[in-house]
Design a protein around this motif. Structure first.
Motif, PDB file in Angstrom:
ATOM      1  N   SER A 131       0.654  -1.019   0.187  1.00 53.96           N
ATOM      2  CA  SER A 131       0.036   0.025  -0.077  1.00 53.96           C
ATOM      3  C   SER A 131       1.186   1.337  -0.425  1.00 53.96           C
ATOM      4  O   SER A 131       1.040   2.471  -0.005  1.00 53.96           O
ATOM      5  CB  SER A 131      -0.838   0.161   1.470  1.00 53.96           C
ATOM      6  N   THR A 132       1.938   1.116   0.400  1.00 57.21           N
ATOM      7  CA  THR A 132       2.813   2.458   0.696  1.00 57.21           C
ATOM      8  C   THR A 132       3.729   3.152  -1.307  1.00 57.21           C
ATOM      9  O   THR A 132       4.656   3.825  -0.670  1.00 57.21           O
ATOM     10  CB  THR A 132       4.382   2.067   1.227  1.00 57.21           C
ATOM     11  N   ARG A 133       3.704   2.187  -2.218  1.00 61.09           N
ATOM     12  CA  ARG A 133       4.274   2.155  -3.455  1.00 61.09           C
ATOM     13  C   ARG A 133       3.231   2.008  -4.788  1.00 61.09           C
ATOM     14  O   ARG A 133       2.634   0.706  -4.551  1.00 61.09           O
ATOM     15  CB  ARG A 133       5.734   2.131  -3.508  1.00 61.09           C
ATOM     16  N   PRO A 134       3.680   3.235  -5.307  1.00 58.26           N
ATOM     17  CA  PRO A 134       2.910   2.269  -6.601  1.00 58.26           C
ATOM     18  C   PRO A 134       2.871   1.390  -7.543  1.00 58.26           C
ATOM     19  O   PRO A 134       4.374   0.683  -7.259  1.00 58.26           O
ATOM     20  CB  PRO A 134       2.701   4.265  -7.268  1.00 58.26           C
ATOM     21  N   ALA A 135       2.448   1.247  -8.590  1.00 55.74           N
ATOM     22  CA  ALA A 135       2.809  -0.083  -9.327  1.00 55.74           C
ATOM     23  C   ALA A 135       3.555   0.487 -10.024  1.00 55.74           C
ATOM     24  O   ALA A 135       3.719   1.255 -11.026  1.00 55.74           O
ATOM     25  CB  ALA A 135       1.562  -0.437 -10.556  1.00 55.74           C
ATOM     26  N   ARG A 136       4.694  -0.619 -10.474  1.00 59.48           N
ATOM     27  CA  ARG A 136       5.599  -0.712 -10.939  1.00 59.48           C
ATOM     28  C   ARG A 136       6.200  -2.171 -11.897  1.00 59.48           C
ATOM     29  O   ARG A 136       5.589  -3.221 -11.712  1.00 59.48           O
ATOM     30  CB  ARG A 136       7.049   0.008 -10.192  1.00 59.48           C
ATOM     31  N   LEU A 137       6.802  -1.834 -13.408  1.00 62.38           N
ATOM     32  CA  LEU A 137       6.606  -3.136 -14.248  1.00 62.38           C
ATOM     33  C   LEU A 137       8.306  -3.494 -14.184  1.00 62.38           C
ATOM     34  O   LEU A 137       9.399  -2.229 -15.087  1.00 62.38           O
ATOM     35  CB  LEU A 137       6.426  -3.050 -15.763  1.00 62.38           C
ATOM     36  N   GLU A 138       8.710  -4.398 -13.369  1.00 57.69           N
ATOM     37  CA  GLU A 138      10.039  -4.199 -12.872  1.00 57.69           C
ATOM     38  C   GLU A 138      10.914  -5.200 -13.684  1.00 57.69           C
ATOM     39  O   GLU A 138      12.355  -5.758 -14.202  1.00 57.69           O
ATOM     40  CB  GLU A 138      10.377  -3.850 -11.523  1.00 57.69           C
ATOM     41  N   SER A 139       9.950  -6.545 -13.613  1.00 58.77           N
ATOM     42  CA  SER A 139      10.879  -7.757 -13.783  1.00 58.77           C
ATOM     43  C   SER A 139      10.501  -8.250 -15.481  1.00 58.77           C
ATOM     44  O   SER A 139       9.846  -7.211 -16.131  1.00 58.77           O
ATOM     45  CB  SER A 139       9.786  -8.361 -13.410  1.00 58.77           C
ATOM     46  N   GLN A 140      11.475  -9.274 -15.597  1.00 59.42           N
ATOM     47  CA  GLN A 140      11.738  -9.844 -17.613  1.00 59.42           C
ATOM     48  C   GLN A 140       9.860 -10.321 -17.459  1.00 59.42           C
ATOM     49  O   GLN A 140       9.532  -9.970 -18.667  1.00 59.42           O
ATOM     50  CB  GLN A 140      12.572 -11.077 -17.253  1.00 59.42           C
ATOM     51  N   GLU A 141       9.576 -10.629 -16.314  1.00 57.42           N
ATOM     52  CA  GLU A 141       7.957 -11.192 -16.472  1.00 57.42           C
ATOM     53  C   GLU A 141       6.806  -9.927 -17.121  1.00 57.42           C
ATOM     54  O   GLU A 141       6.200 -10.190 -18.436  1.00 57.42           O
ATOM     55  CB  GLU A 141       7.164 -11.779 -15.532  1.00 57.42           C
ATOM     56  N   GLY A 142       7.353  -8.861 -16.289  1.00 58.16           N
ATOM     57  CA  GLY A 142       6.323  -7.740 -16.397  1.00 58.16           C
ATOM     58  C   GLY A 142       6.655  -7.155 -18.309  1.00 58.16           C
ATOM     59  O   GLY A 142       5.724  -7.059 -18.806  1.00 58.16           O
ATOM     60  N   ALA A 143       7.541  -7.481 -18.715  1.00 60.50           N
ATOM     61  CA  ALA A 143       8.067  -7.034 -20.233  1.00 60.50           C
ATOM     62  C   ALA A 143       7.424  -8.023 -21.766  1.00 60.50           C
ATOM     63  O   ALA A 143       7.026  -7.741 -22.125  1.00 60.50           O
ATOM     64  CB  ALA A 143       9.559  -6.790 -20.472  1.00 60.50           C
ATOM     65  N   GLU A 144       7.494  -9.684 -20.925  1.00 64.78           N
ATOM     66  CA  GLU A 144       6.601 -10.195 -21.691  1.00 64.78           C
ATOM     67  C   GLU A 144       5.450 -10.154 -21.820  1.00 64.78           C
ATOM     68  O   GLU A 144       5.001 -10.345 -22.951  1.00 64.78           O
ATOM     69  CB  GLU A 144       7.169 -11.971 -20.986  1.00 64.78           C
ATOM     70  N   PHE A 145       4.915  -9.569 -20.525  1.00 65.77           N
ATOM     71  CA  PHE A 145       3.522 -10.100 -20.462  1.00 65.77           C
ATOM     72  C   PHE A 145       2.944  -8.520 -21.382  1.00 65.77           C
ATOM     73  O   PHE A 145       1.987  -8.825 -22.565  1.00 65.77           O
ATOM     74  CB  PHE A 145       2.506  -9.229 -18.899  1.00 65.77           C
ATOM     75  N   VAL A 146       3.673  -7.433 -20.925  1.00 69.01           N
ATOM     76  CA  VAL A 146       3.204  -6.346 -22.165  1.00 69.01           C
ATOM     77  C   VAL A 146       2.871  -6.330 -23.392  1.00 69.01           C
ATOM     78  O   VAL A 146       2.331  -5.569 -24.232  1.00 69.01           O
ATOM     79  CB  VAL A 146       4.399  -4.687 -21.439  1.00 69.01           C
ATOM     80  N   THR A 147       4.311  -7.045 -23.967  1.00 66.93           N
ATOM     81  CA  THR A 147       5.254  -7.060 -25.107  1.00 66.93           C
ATOM     82  C   THR A 147       3.775  -8.655 -26.333  1.00 66.93           C
ATOM     83  O   THR A 147       2.772  -7.912 -26.749  1.00 66.93           O
ATOM     84  CB  THR A 147       6.382  -8.253 -25.635  1.00 66.93           C
ATOM     85  N   VAL A 148       3.709  -9.108 -24.909  1.00 64.60           N
ATOM     86  CA  VAL A 148       2.275 -10.176 -26.044  1.00 64.60           C
ATOM     87  C   VAL A 148       0.782  -9.273 -25.766  1.00 64.60           C
ATOM     88  O   VAL A 148      -0.109  -9.380 -27.084  1.00 64.60           O
ATOM     89  CB  VAL A 148       1.823 -11.127 -24.397  1.00 64.60           C
TER      90      VAL A 148
END
Length: 311
Positions: free
Chosen positions: A213-230
């Protein structure tokens, strides 16, 4: 990098008359040098490698047992070891392109180093070989999916009307939608699945992330990049597809939300549609019993204040 320097001033080169031998120093360096093993995960690949005279294993089960013994031995010596998936067809192509003789341990070692630097690997942390293999195969499939999706986006070119890169615009839009989804879902453990059909195959991406609850959502992992690409592929090609989000919080029921990819955007599903999608076997179409302690919810509005995917 390891630095070895002489700090002694005695005639033996070190205080107390102790001299580190070359063998001792080499052992020290060996412990600090990582090791990579190219693994033949299934019997078909193993059989393909048996055509090489210098590949001396003749039983896949025994081979896997010996790999596990080697990994345990390296770990016991304090050495870091990683495992990479060894593909015989890719190996043969690599040797042909590089001018290497394929029937040599040196060529196999060189190929293993190449795939470890650019492909999917799993660090050995003591897990059994039966646990390590599915994880390695899963990572290899994910990486292949990401590379294929990236190739699709790169080949879309520029918009004929505005000159904007269509693939990059779709990627930006997908990133925004995913971040908005995680922000709106709030704190908890989030598990997302994205399905995007293409002409050749159905692309699937999975993302597991946690947010407090203390920080905004971030996309830092390799999984995040893969998900966004698909997801970006579905947006750019305007193909039907979907995203499912499952959120878990301590002391509360899991909540499942869903969206439909339509005309390059994510439209919320109703609670009934989410229930139907989640409780239907994707292969057979047969109903699946709903899980207990799970609430099936409508997808929430992700808003329109985001980069356009294309003009």
């Amino acid at each position: 990098m390891t630095h070895i320097r002489n700090t002694g001033d005695s005639k033996h080169g070190r205080p107390g008359g102790y001299r580190r031998s070359g063998t001792t120093m080499r052992r020290t360096l060996r412990r600090e040098a990582p090791s990579t093993i190219g693994l033949l995960a299934d019997e078909q690949d193993f059989a393909a490698m048996r055509r090489y005279r210098t590949f001396t294993f003749d039983d896949h089960t025994v081979y896997l047992q010996q790999v596990e013994v080697l990994l345990k031995s390296l770990s016991a010596q304090g050495m870091h070891a990683t495992v990479a998936l060894f593909d015989p067809e890719e190996y043969a192509e690599y040797c042909a392109e590089s001018g290497l003789a394929p029937d040599t341990p040196a060529s196999r070692s060189r190929f293993t180093a190449e795939i470890a630097s650019a492909g999917a690997t799993v660090a050995y942390t003591g897990q059994p070989i039966d646990t390590l293999i599915p994880l390695l195969v899963s990572r290899a499939v994910r990486r292949a999916t990401w590379e294929y999706a990236t190739m699709i986006l790169a080949g879309l070119g520029e918009c004929a009307d505005c000159g904007k890169d269509v693939g990059q615009a779709a990627f930006d839009r997908a990133s925004h939608l995913l971040l908005r989804m995680l922000e709106t879902a709030g704190p908890g453990t989030h598990h997302l699945v994205c399905s995007t059909p293409t002409d050749n195959e159905n692309l699937l991406a999975v993302l597991h992330t946690e947010r407090n609850s203390t920080r905004p959502a971030r996309l830092e992992s390799q999984e995040g990049a893969e998900f966004v690409t698909v997801l970006a592929v579905g947006i750019a090609l305007e193909r039907p597809g979907g995203v499912v989000l499952r959120t878990s919080r301590p002391g509360a029921q899991d909540r499942v939300h869903g969206w439909r990819l339509t005309r390059g955007d994510l439209a919320p599903l109703s609670a009934g549609e989410v229930f139907s999608a989640y409780c239907t076997d994707a292969d057979t179409g047969e109903p699946v019993a709903p899980e207990s302690h799970v609430e099936y919810c409508a997808g929430f509005d992700l808003g329109a204040d985001a980069p356009e995917s294309h003009h």
